[in-house]
Write a protein that holds these residues in place. Structure first.
Motif, PDB file in Angstrom:
ATOM      1  N   VAL A 164       0.839  -1.210   0.000  1.00 17.76           N
ATOM      2  CA  VAL A 164       0.000   0.000   0.000  1.00 17.76           C
ATOM      3  C   VAL A 164       0.871   1.256   0.000  1.00 17.76           C
ATOM      4  O   VAL A 164       1.333   1.681   1.058  1.00 17.76           O
ATOM      5  CB  VAL A 164      -0.918   0.114   1.249  1.00 17.76           C
ATOM      6  CG1 VAL A 164      -2.316   0.525   0.880  1.00 17.76           C
ATOM      7  CG2 VAL A 164      -0.865  -1.066   2.149  1.00 17.76           C
ATOM      8  N   THR A 215       0.194   4.421  -0.200  1.00 13.24           N
ATOM      9  CA  THR A 215      -0.265   5.532   0.648  1.00 13.24           C
ATOM     10  C   THR A 215       0.079   5.287   2.112  1.00 13.24           C
ATOM     11  O   THR A 215       0.551   6.191   2.810  1.00 13.24           O
ATOM     12  CB  THR A 215      -1.793   5.704   0.530  1.00 13.24           C
ATOM     13  OG1 THR A 215      -2.134   5.664  -0.851  1.00 13.24           O
ATOM     14  CG2 THR A 215      -2.243   7.006   1.120  1.00 13.24           C
ATOM     15  N   ALA A 216      -0.158   4.066   2.562  1.00 12.41           N
ATOM     16  CA  ALA A 216       0.158   3.742   3.952  1.00 12.41           C
ATOM     17  C   ALA A 216       1.667   3.762   4.168  1.00 12.41           C
ATOM     18  O   ALA A 216       2.144   4.143   5.239  1.00 12.41           O
ATOM     19  CB  ALA A 216      -0.421   2.380   4.318  1.00 12.41           C
ATOM     20  N   ALA A 217       2.421   3.378   3.146  1.00 14.33           N
ATOM     21  CA  ALA A 217       3.876   3.401   3.262  1.00 14.33           C
ATOM     22  C   ALA A 217       4.364   4.835   3.479  1.00 14.33           C
ATOM     23  O   ALA A 217       5.208   5.094   4.342  1.00 14.33           O
ATOM     24  CB  ALA A 217       4.516   2.797   2.012  1.00 14.33           C
ATOM     25  N   ARG A 218       3.818   5.765   2.713  1.00 13.49           N
ATOM     26  CA  ARG A 218       4.181   7.176   2.895  1.00 13.49           C
ATOM     27  C   ARG A 218       3.870   7.627   4.313  1.00 13.49           C
ATOM     28  O   ARG A 218       4.607   8.389   4.914  1.00 13.49           O
ATOM     29  CB  ARG A 218       3.372   8.055   1.942  1.00 13.49           C
ATOM     30  CG  ARG A 218       3.845   8.008   0.527  1.00 13.49           C
ATOM     31  CD  ARG A 218       3.282   9.172  -0.256  1.00 13.49           C
ATOM     32  NE  ARG A 218       3.643   9.033  -1.646  1.00 13.49           N
ATOM     33  CZ  ARG A 218       2.828   8.474  -2.545  1.00 13.49           C
ATOM     34  NH1 ARG A 218       1.626   8.071  -2.209  1.00 13.49           N
ATOM     35  NH2 ARG A 218       3.239   8.337  -3.789  1.00 13.49           N
ATOM     36  N   MET A 219       2.748   7.127   4.818  1.00  9.13           N
ATOM     37  CA  MET A 219       2.248   7.587   6.117  1.00  9.13           C
ATOM     38  C   MET A 219       3.101   7.081   7.276  1.00  9.13           C
ATOM     39  O   MET A 219       2.923   7.518   8.408  1.00  9.13           O
ATOM     40  CB  MET A 219       0.796   7.120   6.250  1.00  9.13           C
ATOM     41  CG  MET A 219      -0.150   8.047   6.947  1.00  9.13           C
ATOM     42  SD  MET A 219      -0.058   9.766   6.528  1.00  9.13           S
ATOM     43  CE  MET A 219       0.437  10.454   8.095  1.00  9.13           C
ATOM     44  N   ILE A 220       4.018   6.150   7.024  1.00  3.26           N
ATOM     45  CA  ILE A 220       4.962   5.807   8.094  1.00  3.26           C
ATOM     46  C   ILE A 220       6.340   6.389   7.777  1.00  3.26           C
ATOM     47  O   ILE A 220       7.349   5.986   8.330  1.00  3.26           O
ATOM     48  CB  ILE A 220       5.064   4.285   8.342  1.00  3.26           C
ATOM     49  CG1 ILE A 220       5.551   3.553   7.095  1.00  3.26           C
ATOM     50  CG2 ILE A 220       3.736   3.709   8.812  1.00  3.26           C
ATOM     51  CD1 ILE A 220       6.054   2.139   7.393  1.00  3.26           C
ATOM     52  N   GLY A 221       6.353   7.351   6.857  1.00  2.60           N
ATOM     53  CA  GLY A 221       7.598   8.070   6.602  1.00  2.60           C
ATOM     54  C   GLY A 221       8.466   7.505   5.490  1.00  2.60           C
ATOM     55  O   GLY A 221       9.633   7.879   5.371  1.00  2.60           O
ATOM     56  N   ILE A 222       7.910   6.608   4.682  1.00  3.37           N
ATOM     57  CA  ILE A 222       8.711   6.039   3.602  1.00  3.37           C
ATOM     58  C   ILE A 222       8.701   6.964   2.386  1.00  3.37           C
ATOM     59  O   ILE A 222       7.642   7.398   1.941  1.00  3.37           O
ATOM     60  CB  ILE A 222       8.181   4.643   3.203  1.00  3.37           C
ATOM     61  CG1 ILE A 222       8.431   3.645   4.333  1.00  3.37           C
ATOM     62  CG2 ILE A 222       8.845   4.158   1.907  1.00  3.37           C
ATOM     63  CD1 ILE A 222       7.892   2.253   4.066  1.00  3.37           C
ATOM     64  N   ASN A 223       9.882   7.260   1.888  1.00  4.71           N
ATOM     65  CA  ASN A 223      10.017   8.013   0.652  1.00  4.71           C
ATOM     66  C   ASN A 223       9.947   7.004  -0.501  1.00  4.71           C
ATOM     67  O   ASN A 223      10.866   6.211  -0.710  1.00  4.71           O
ATOM     68  CB  ASN A 223      11.356   8.752   0.663  1.00  4.71           C
ATOM     69  CG  ASN A 223      11.584   9.571  -0.586  1.00  4.71           C
ATOM     70  OD1 ASN A 223      11.066   9.250  -1.659  1.00  4.71           O
ATOM     71  ND2 ASN A 223      12.364  10.628  -0.454  1.00  4.71           N
TER      72      ASN A 223
END
Ligand SMILES: Nc1ncnc2c1ncn2[C@@H]1O[C@H](COP(=O)(O)OP(=O)(O)OP(=O)(O)O)[C@@H](O)[C@H]1O
Ligand SMILES: [Mg+2]
Lengths: 245, 316
Positions: free
Chosen positions: B183, B185-193
Motif C-alpha cells: 500500500v 499511501t500507507a507506506a508514505r504515512m509511516i515516513g517512507i520516501n
C-alpha cells in the motif's frame, strides 16, 4: 498553542465543493472528534492534513509550522500518524513486521518521543499471540489493530483515526475507547472521525461538526448535541434524540 | 532467524557441487549448472524491483550487458586488468547506470514503466551495435580462466546472491520494499520516501544483474550485443522469477532453473531455428493457467491442500 490547526481550508473536486473555508484548531493532549454525515469531507480533511491531497486554498499548521506543501512522508516524520477508513495494513507482512518497518522509518526519526516498546505496542493492540501470522490472514478487527500498532510505532505526537470502530462489535468498540483514552493520557493527541455518537460523547474533549463545506459547530460533546444547527443538519430538525445519546 | 538454514543449505550445495566436479567428468552438466546460475543471479536482481516493489522491467538486459561489457571492453583494448576486479566493477557500473536512469524512469509506474524499460533496452543495444569503439556487432573475445575456476566461482556467487537477497528482504529496507508494494499511501504515512525506496531496489537489483553479466563474460569468453543486450536476455531474466513465483526468493530460484532447463531441452529436441521458444511460451501459458502467482506458490498451496485433506481424513 494548538498542535494542529487548519486555517480557511478550501477544496473542490471538479464542481463539487467539499470545503468552503474550514477552520479547526486542536489543542495538545486532547481527544478531538470530527463528525459529519456521509460525504461531509471528513476523510478528505485527513487526506489534506497528511499531504495525500492538496487544498485549493488555506493552510495546515502543525506545531505552528505550515505543512501544507510538504510531502506525506515528511509529514509522517514530523509526528502525524494515521489509521485509514478502509483498512490498509501491509498485508504480505506479519503484524510484527508492520510495526518493525514503521519503527525503523518515522519511528526512528522520532525516537526521543518513544512511549512504547514494540512488545508493549503488540500487547495494547492485542496482537501478541498473532504477531507472526501474515496480516492478510487476520480478521478485520485485527487488521485494524495492525494499523493502530503501525501508527503507534511511528512515535507520533498526534494520531488521526478514521472510523476505527466501524464494523466492530460492542466489546471491541469499548476496548477501542479505552485505548484512545490511554493514548491521550500518555501524551498522544487523538483525533477521531466516528459515526457512533456514544463513542464521541464518551471520550472526546472537543468536537467539530462538518456540514456543507463548513464547520457548523464546535464545542464539548454536550454543547454540540444541543446545537440547533447540528440537529437540523442531522435530522432535519425533528428531534435530538439520537445525538449525544 | 532462518537465515542460518539458508547459509547451511548454501554451503552444503556448494560442497556437493565440488564433489560432483571431482568425482565425475560430466562437463556438460557442470557447464549447464553454471549457465543456470547466471540466470539465477540476474533473476534475483530483477526480482528485487519486479517482485518486491512490483514494477515489472522489460529491459534488465541493459544491466546484464553493462556488466558483461565492463569485463569485455578493457580486454578488447588490451588493457591488463584483473578480470575478477572487472566483474565487480561491472556490477558497480550497472548500479551507477541504474541510479542515473532511475531519475526519469521511476517517475512512472506500471505499464509506462514496462514500456520505458523496454525502450531503454532497445536504445542501449542500438548504440552498442552502431558504435565501432564498442566493437559494434563483432563483439569481443576474452581469454578467460579455466572452467575449473569459473564454474565454482559462478555457482559460489549464485549461492551467495540468493542468501544475500533472502537476508535483504527481511531487513528494514526489504520490509520497506514490501510496504511500498502492498500500500503506497500507507507506506508514505509511516515516513517512507517511495521514490528513494524504489530506487534502492532498482540499483541493488541492477548491481546483481550486472554481476551476472560480468560472470557471463568469464563463463563464455565472449560478449556481443545480441547475447548481452538482447531482448531474449531481458525476457529470460524476468521469466524465471515471474514463472517461479514473483516476490519470493525460492520462487525466483526455481523459476530461473526451470526456464533454462526447459529452454535447453527444447533446443536439443526442436531443431527448427528458434523453435525452442515454443516450449518456453507453452510453459508460460500452462503456469499462468494453473497458478497465477507462479509455480512455487502454486506448489505450496497444493501441498497445504493435500495436508489438510489428509488431516481431515485422519480426523474422521
Ligand atoms: N479524490 C477524490 N476525487 C473526487 N471526489 C472525491 C475524492 N475524495 C473524496 N471525494 C468526494 O468528496 C466528498 C467527501 O468525501 P469524504 O470521503 O471526505 O467524505 P467522508 O465525510 O469521509 O464520508 P464517509 O462518512 O462516507 O466516510 C464526497 O462526495 C466524495 O465523493
Ligand atoms: Mg470517510
Amino acid at each position: 498553542m494548538a498542535i494542529l490547526e487548519v486555517r480557511d481550508l478550501k477544496k473542490s473536486f471538479g464542481g463539487l465543493e467539499v470545503f468552503a473555508g474550514v477552520n479547526i484548531s486542536i489543542e495538545k493532549d486532547q481527544i478531538y472528534g470530527i463528525i459529519g454525515t456521509n460525504g461531509a469531507g471528513k476523510t478528505t480533511l485527513f487526506n489534506i492534513i497528511c499531504g495525500v491531497l492538496r487544498a485549493d486554498q488555506g493552510s495546515v499548521l502543525f506545531n505552528g509550522e505550515d505543512i501544507s506543501k510538504k510531502p506525506t512522508h515528511k509529514i509522517a516524520e514530523l509526528g502525524i500518524g494515521r489509521c485509514f477508513q478502509t483498512v490498509m495494513p501491509f498485508k504480505s507482512m506479519t503484524p510484527l513486521e508492520n510495526v518493525r518497518v514503521a519503527r525503523a522509518t518515522a519511528g526512528k526519526k522520532n525516537k526521543e518521543r518513544e512511549k512504547f516498546s514494540i512488545d508493549e505496542i503488540m500487547e495494547i493492540t492485542n496482537l501478541t499471540d498473532k504477531m507472526h501470522i501474515k496480516t492478510q490472514e487476520l480478521s478485520l478487527p485485527d487488521k485494524k489493530n495492525v494499523e493502530i500498532a503501525r501508527a503507534l510505532a511511528c512515535n507520533p505526537e498526534i494520531i488521526l483515526f478514521d472510523e476505527v470502530s466501524c464494523g466492530l462489535s460492542g466489546e471491541e468498540i469499548y476496548s477501542r475507547m479505552e485505548l484512545m483514552k490511554k493514548l491521550s493520557k500518555m501524551g498522544i493527541t487523538v483525533v477521531v472521525v466516528e459515526h457512533i455518537m456514544l463513542f464521541i460523547k464518551e471520550i472526546c474533549d472537543q468536537v467539530s461538526v462538518l456540514h456543507s463545506g463548513k464547520v457548523i459547530c464546535s464545542g464539548t460533546p454536550q454543547e454540540v448535541a444541543r446545537d440547533a444547527g447540528v440537529i437540523e443538519a442531522y435530522l432535519g430538525g425533528k428531534s435530538n434524540e439520537n445525538i449525544g445519546s | 532467524m532462518n537465515l542460518k538454514k539458508w547459509v547451511v543449505s548454501g554451503v552444503i550445495a556448494f560442497i556437493l557441487y565440488m564433489l560432483f566436479l571431482r568425482l565425475t567428468d560430466a562437463g556438460f552438466i557442470a557447464n549447464f549448472i553454471a549457465y543456470i546460475s547466471l540466470f539465477v543471479i540476474a533473476g534475483q536482481g530483477w526480482n528485487l524491483l519486479g517482485g518486491y516493489i512490483g514494477e515489472i522491467s522489460f529491459g534488465h538486459a541493459v544491466f546484464f550487458g553493462i556488466g558483461a561489457y565492463t569485463v569485455g571492453l578493457p580486454v578488447g583494448y588490451k588493457l591488463d586488468i584483473n578480470l575478477l576486479l572487472l566483474v565487480l566493477l561491472g556490477a558497480l557500473m550497472a548500479g551507477i547506470f541504474a541510479l542515473i536512469i532511475s531519475y526519469p524512469l521511476l517517475r512512472v509506474q506500471g505499464f509506462p514503466f514496462l514500456v520505458g524499460t523496454y525502450g531503454l533496452g532497445v536504445v542501449i543495444r542500438s548504440i552498442v551495435v552502431v558504435t565501432p569503439a564498442l566493437f559494434a556487432t563483432r563483439g569481443i573475445f576474452i581469454s578467460t580462466y579455466s572452467k575449473n575456476f569459473t564454474y565454482p566461482l559462478i555457482i559460489g556467487f549464485a549461492i551467495a546472491v540468493v542468501i544475500f537477497v533472502q537476508w535483504l528482504v527481511n531487513q528494514d529496507l526489504g520490509l520497506r520494499f514490501k510496504a511500498v508494494r502492498d500500500v503506497p499511501t500507507a507506506a508514505r504515512m509511516i515516513g517512507i520516501n517511495i521514490y528513494k525506496t524504489k530506487a534502492s531496489a532498482f540499483v541493488i537489483g541492477a548491481m546483481l544483474t550486472g554481476l551476472a553479466g560480468g560472470l557471463f563474460a568469464l563463463y563464455g569468453g565472449f560478449v556481443n550485443p545480441s547475447a548481452c543486450f538482447g531482448d531474449n536476455t531481458s525476457i529470460f531474466i524476468l521469466l524465471g522469477p515471474y514463472i517461479g513465483g514473483i516476490g519470493s526468493v525460492l520462487g525466483a530460484l526455481f523459476g530461473s532453473t526451470i526456464v533454462i532447463i526447459l529452454q535447453e531441452v527444447a533446443r536439443s529436441v526442436i531443431t527448427v531455428n528458434g523453435g525452442h521458444y515454443l516450449m518456453v511460451g507453452a510453459l508460460l501459458v500452462v503456469v499462468m493457467m494453473l497458478s497465477k502467482e507462479g509455480i512455487y506458490p502454486g506448489i505450496v498451496k497444493l501441498v497445504k491442500k493435500i495436508k489438510n485433506a489428509y488431516q481431515k481424513r485422519q480426523g474422521e
